[in-house]
Scaffold this motif. Structure first.
Motif, PDB file in Angstrom:
ATOM      1  N   SER A  28       0.826  -1.218   0.000  1.00  0.00           N
ATOM      2  CA  SER A  28       0.000   0.000   0.000  1.00  0.00           C
ATOM      3  C   SER A  28       0.853   1.258   0.000  1.00  0.00           C
ATOM      4  CB  SER A  28      -0.903   0.034   1.243  1.00  0.00           C
ATOM      5  OG  SER A  28      -1.764  -1.072   1.284  1.00  0.00           O
ATOM      6  N   GLY A  29       2.170   1.117   0.234  1.00  0.00           N
ATOM      7  CA  GLY A  29       2.967   2.325   0.481  1.00  0.00           C
ATOM      8  C   GLY A  29       4.344   2.303  -0.131  1.00  0.00           C
ATOM      9  N   ARG A  30       5.339   2.677   0.720  1.00  0.00           N
ATOM     10  CA  ARG A  30       6.685   2.942   0.179  1.00  0.00           C
ATOM     11  C   ARG A  30       7.385   1.704  -0.348  1.00  0.00           C
ATOM     12  NH1 ARG A  30       9.246   3.626   6.225  1.00  0.00           N
ATOM     13  NH2 ARG A  30       8.346   1.614   6.765  1.00  0.00           N
ATOM     14  N   GLY A  31       7.041   0.506   0.195  1.00  0.00           N
ATOM     15  CA  GLY A  31       7.551  -0.729  -0.396  1.00  0.00           C
ATOM     16  C   GLY A  31       9.002  -1.048  -0.110  1.00  0.00           C
ATOM     17  N   SER A  32       9.488  -0.698   1.097  1.00  0.00           N
ATOM     18  CA  SER A  32      10.887  -1.049   1.368  1.00  0.00           C
ATOM     19  C   SER A  32      11.051  -2.556   1.568  1.00  0.00           C
ATOM     20  CB  SER A  32      11.431  -0.262   2.559  1.00  0.00           C
ATOM     21  OG  SER A  32      10.858  -0.682   3.764  1.00  0.00           O
ATOM     22  N   ASN A  33      10.037  -3.209   2.111  1.00  0.00           N
ATOM     23  CA  ASN A  33      10.125  -4.677   2.210  1.00  0.00           C
ATOM     24  C   ASN A  33      10.018  -5.331   0.835  1.00  0.00           C
ATOM     25  OD1 ASN A  33      10.370  -5.790   5.062  1.00  0.00           O
ATOM     26  ND2 ASN A  33       8.854  -4.151   5.326  1.00  0.00           N
ATOM     27  N   LEU A  34       9.182  -4.771  -0.020  1.00  0.00           N
ATOM     28  CA  LEU A  34       9.146  -5.232  -1.418  1.00  0.00           C
ATOM     29  C   LEU A  34      10.543  -5.112  -2.013  1.00  0.00           C
ATOM     30  CD1 LEU A  34       7.923  -5.949  -4.193  1.00  0.00           C
ATOM     31  CD2 LEU A  34       7.247  -3.535  -4.403  1.00  0.00           C
ATOM     32  N   GLN A  35      11.213  -3.985  -1.753  1.00  0.00           N
ATOM     33  CA  GLN A  35      12.570  -3.786  -2.282  1.00  0.00           C
ATOM     34  C   GLN A  35      13.519  -4.860  -1.766  1.00  0.00           C
ATOM     35  OE1 GLN A  35      13.499  -1.014  -4.473  1.00  0.00           O
ATOM     36  NE2 GLN A  35      15.036  -2.590  -4.826  1.00  0.00           N
TER      37      GLN A  35
ATOM     38  N   LEU B 282       2.391 -10.243   1.931  1.00  0.00           N
ATOM     39  CA  LEU B 282       1.878  -8.930   2.307  1.00  0.00           C
ATOM     40  C   LEU B 282       3.063  -8.109   2.811  1.00  0.00           C
ATOM     41  CD1 LEU B 282      -1.310 -10.012   4.339  1.00  0.00           C
ATOM     42  CD2 LEU B 282      -1.120  -9.547   1.886  1.00  0.00           C
ATOM     43  N   ALA B 283       3.230  -6.918   2.246  1.00  0.00           N
ATOM     44  CA  ALA B 283       4.377  -6.089   2.634  1.00  0.00           C
ATOM     45  C   ALA B 283       3.890  -4.656   2.801  1.00  0.00           C
ATOM     46  CB  ALA B 283       5.473  -6.182   1.576  1.00  0.00           C
ATOM     47  N   GLY B 284       3.344  -4.384   3.989  1.00  0.00           N
ATOM     48  CA  GLY B 284       2.777  -3.069   4.225  1.00  0.00           C
ATOM     49  C   GLY B 284       1.475  -2.878   3.464  1.00  0.00           C
ATOM     50  N   PHE B 285       0.699  -3.952   3.370  1.00  0.00           N
ATOM     51  CA  PHE B 285      -0.613  -3.896   2.705  1.00  0.00           C
ATOM     52  C   PHE B 285      -1.636  -3.543   3.780  1.00  0.00           C
ATOM     53  CE2 PHE B 285      -4.470  -6.059   1.011  1.00  0.00           C
ATOM     54  CZ  PHE B 285      -4.584  -5.337  -0.167  1.00  0.00           C
TER      55      PHE B 285
ATOM     56  N   ASN C 108       2.834 -12.573   5.975  1.00  0.00           N
ATOM     57  CA  ASN C 108       2.811 -11.153   6.310  1.00  0.00           C
ATOM     58  C   ASN C 108       4.052 -10.830   7.134  1.00  0.00           C
ATOM     59  OD1 ASN C 108       1.674  -8.485   6.764  1.00  0.00           O
ATOM     60  ND2 ASN C 108       1.141  -9.159   8.841  1.00  0.00           N
ATOM     61  N   ILE C 109       4.484  -9.571   7.069  1.00  0.00           N
ATOM     62  CA  ILE C 109       5.525  -9.117   7.999  1.00  0.00           C
ATOM     63  C   ILE C 109       4.937  -8.056   8.908  1.00  0.00           C
ATOM     64  CG2 ILE C 109       6.524  -7.421   6.352  1.00  0.00           C
ATOM     65  CD1 ILE C 109       9.280  -8.403   7.799  1.00  0.00           C
ATOM     66  N   HIS C 110       5.225  -8.196  10.190  1.00  0.00           N
ATOM     67  CA  HIS C 110       4.668  -7.278  11.190  1.00  0.00           C
ATOM     68  C   HIS C 110       5.812  -6.746  12.057  1.00  0.00           C
ATOM     69  CE1 HIS C 110       1.699  -5.514  13.834  1.00  0.00           C
ATOM     70  NE2 HIS C 110       2.404  -5.980  14.852  1.00  0.00           N
ATOM     71  N   PRO C 111       5.791  -5.437  12.387  1.00  0.00           N
ATOM     72  CA  PRO C 111       6.915  -4.857  13.125  1.00  0.00           C
ATOM     73  C   PRO C 111       6.819  -5.003  14.640  1.00  0.00           C
ATOM     74  CG  PRO C 111       5.450  -3.106  12.436  1.00  0.00           C
ATOM     75  CD  PRO C 111       4.864  -4.401  11.909  1.00  0.00           C
ATOM     76  N   SER C 112       6.696  -6.239  15.102  1.00  0.00           N
ATOM     77  CA  SER C 112       6.826  -6.533  16.534  1.00  0.00           C
ATOM     78  C   SER C 112       7.141  -8.012  16.670  1.00  0.00           C
ATOM     79  CB  SER C 112       5.536  -6.222  17.311  1.00  0.00           C
ATOM     80  OG  SER C 112       4.579  -7.240  17.128  1.00  0.00           O
TER      81      SER C 112
ATOM     82  N   VAL D  95      14.140  -1.419  13.449  1.00  0.00           N
ATOM     83  CA  VAL D  95      13.333  -2.626  13.199  1.00  0.00           C
ATOM     84  C   VAL D  95      13.218  -2.876  11.699  1.00  0.00           C
ATOM     85  CG1 VAL D  95      11.039  -3.661  13.423  1.00  0.00           C
ATOM     86  CG2 VAL D  95      12.056  -2.473  15.376  1.00  0.00           C
ATOM     87  N   LEU D  96      13.073  -1.801  10.939  1.00  0.00           N
ATOM     88  CA  LEU D  96      12.913  -1.958   9.490  1.00  0.00           C
ATOM     89  C   LEU D  96      14.143  -2.645   8.881  1.00  0.00           C
ATOM     90  CD1 LEU D  96      10.595  -1.264   7.545  1.00  0.00           C
ATOM     91  CD2 LEU D  96      11.828   0.831   6.953  1.00  0.00           C
ATOM     92  N   ALA D  97      15.320  -2.294   9.383  1.00  0.00           N
ATOM     93  CA  ALA D  97      16.536  -2.947   8.869  1.00  0.00           C
ATOM     94  C   ALA D  97      16.471  -4.453   9.128  1.00  0.00           C
ATOM     95  CB  ALA D  97      17.769  -2.330   9.523  1.00  0.00           C
ATOM     96  N   ALA D  98      15.929  -4.820  10.283  1.00  0.00           N
ATOM     97  CA  ALA D  98      15.770  -6.248  10.587  1.00  0.00           C
ATOM     98  C   ALA D  98      14.698  -6.877   9.692  1.00  0.00           C
ATOM     99  CB  ALA D  98      15.405  -6.419  12.064  1.00  0.00           C
ATOM    100  N   GLU D  99      13.628  -6.130   9.419  1.00  0.00           N
ATOM    101  CA  GLU D  99      12.586  -6.644   8.522  1.00  0.00           C
ATOM    102  C   GLU D  99      13.170  -7.007   7.169  1.00  0.00           C
ATOM    103  OE1 GLU D  99       8.879  -4.396   8.297  1.00  0.00           O
ATOM    104  OE2 GLU D  99       9.363  -3.427  10.188  1.00  0.00           O
ATOM    105  N   HIS D 100      14.089  -6.163   6.715  1.00  0.00           N
ATOM    106  CA  HIS D 100      14.637  -6.361   5.372  1.00  0.00           C
ATOM    107  C   HIS D 100      15.534  -7.590   5.285  1.00  0.00           C
ATOM    108  CE1 HIS D 100      13.917  -1.772   4.737  1.00  0.00           C
ATOM    109  NE2 HIS D 100      12.815  -2.488   4.690  1.00  0.00           N
TER     110      HIS D 100
HETATM  111  C1  GRF Z   1       6.593  -2.396   7.711  1.00  0.00           C
HETATM  112  O1  GRF Z   1       7.014  -1.909   8.947  1.00  0.00           O
HETATM  113  C2  GRF Z   1       5.842  -3.689   7.878  1.00  0.00           C
HETATM  114  O2  GRF Z   1       6.309  -4.467   8.930  1.00  0.00           O
HETATM  115  C3  GRF Z   1       4.443  -3.229   8.151  1.00  0.00           C
HETATM  116  O3  GRF Z   1       4.276  -2.103   7.333  1.00  0.00           O
HETATM  117  C4  GRF Z   1       5.539  -1.511   7.065  1.00  0.00           C
HETATM  118  C5  GRF Z   1       5.682  -1.452   5.587  1.00  0.00           C
HETATM  119  O4  GRF Z   1       6.843  -0.765   5.192  1.00  0.00           O
HETATM  120  N1  GRF Z   1       3.491  -4.286   7.915  1.00  0.00           N
HETATM  121  P1  GRF Z   1       7.307  -0.831   3.692  1.00  0.00           P
HETATM  122  O5  GRF Z   1       6.156  -0.329   2.818  1.00  0.00           O
HETATM  123  O6  GRF Z   1       7.686  -2.240   3.361  1.00  0.00           O
HETATM  124  O7  GRF Z   1       8.487   0.095   3.602  1.00  0.00           O
END
Ligand code: GRF
Length: 217
Positions: A11-18, A88-91, A109-113, A172-177
């Motif tokens: 839905s947004g910036r897509g850094s996890n997609l990246q 799902l990546a920020g959907f 899905n990825i969740h930030p916790s 946390v985002l760095a860890a998500e990636h």
């Molecule tokens: C991430 O923090 C993810 O965990 C959450 O939404 C955010 C999406 O960020 N579900 P991005 O669009 O991937 O940059």
């Protein structure tokens, strides 16, 4: 290597997609992205996909009378693209139980916790308010209840003195990636089994273990 065919919903910036795009670009990575779908026109992640030559679709939820009709369009697009695993990546839309069941065990899905704590929005604000020493991120299979489902991978991230929501979210985002590509790889390698709503990872030892340690690179 072609490997497992992914569809990524954003839905947004897509850094996890990246992060997934970058992982899939590696010759030895066992997955590829066939389609990125956004429910928001002009979402930053769409440009990231386009730059990588990945087909994109914009399916705005507002154009559909019901959630079911919106999701039927998403499912049709995913099927046309031959998607085997939906990421799902920020959907930012809640999914109906019907959609979740259609894609059961093929939807993550990825969740930030560190689930099961801090489900839903504002997880970093709540972690800071509670004074926890560690938070992190979780990749999990999706079940109808929000932010619930078998956990594939987690990464623990320290909360440091002086952190605010932004600094914590960045860490946390760095860890998500790192976590999302790891989880997808484990699934693509066929090493992930769901046993009684818990994930068992075959051969999860050494550097490939499903739990990442924040002290490791
Ligand atoms: C991430 O923090 C993810 O965990 C959450 O939404 C955010 C999406 O960020 N579900 P991005 O669009 O991937 O940059």
């Amino acid at each position: 290597m072609a490997g497992l065919t992914l569809g990524v919903l954003i839905s947004g910036r897509g850094s996890n997609l990246q992060a997934l795009i970058d992982a899939c670009a590696r010759a030895d990575y066992p997955a590829r992205i066939a389609l990125a779908i956004s429910n928001v026109a002009g979402a930053g992640g769409l440009a990231r996909a386009e730059a990588a030559g990945i087909p994109t679709a914009t399916i705005p939820h507002r154009e559909f009378e019901t959630r079911e009709a919106f999701e039927a369009e998403i499912t049709a697009a995913l099927r046309r693209a031959g998607v085997e695993l939906v990421c799902l990546a920020g959907f930012m839309r809640l999914l109906t139980p019907g959609f979740v069941e259609d894609w059961r065990d093929r939807l993550i899905n990825i969740h930030p916790s560190l689930l099961p704590v801090y489900k839903g929005l504002d997880s970093h604000a709540r972690a800071l308010a509670d004074g926890v020493r560690f938070t992190g991120c979780t990749v999990h299979f999706v079940r109808p209840e929000m932010d619930v489902g078998p956990i594939v991978a987690q990464a623990a991230v320290p909360v440091l003195e002086g952190d605010d929501e932004e600094t914590l979210a960045t860490r946390v985002l760095a860890a998500e990636h790192r976590c999302y590509p790891l989880a997808v790889r484990l699934i693509a390698e066929g090493r992930v089994r769901i046993v009684g709503e818990r994930v068992s990872v075959d051969g999860a030892e050494g550097p490939e273990r499903a739990v990442l340690n924040p002290l490791e690179g």
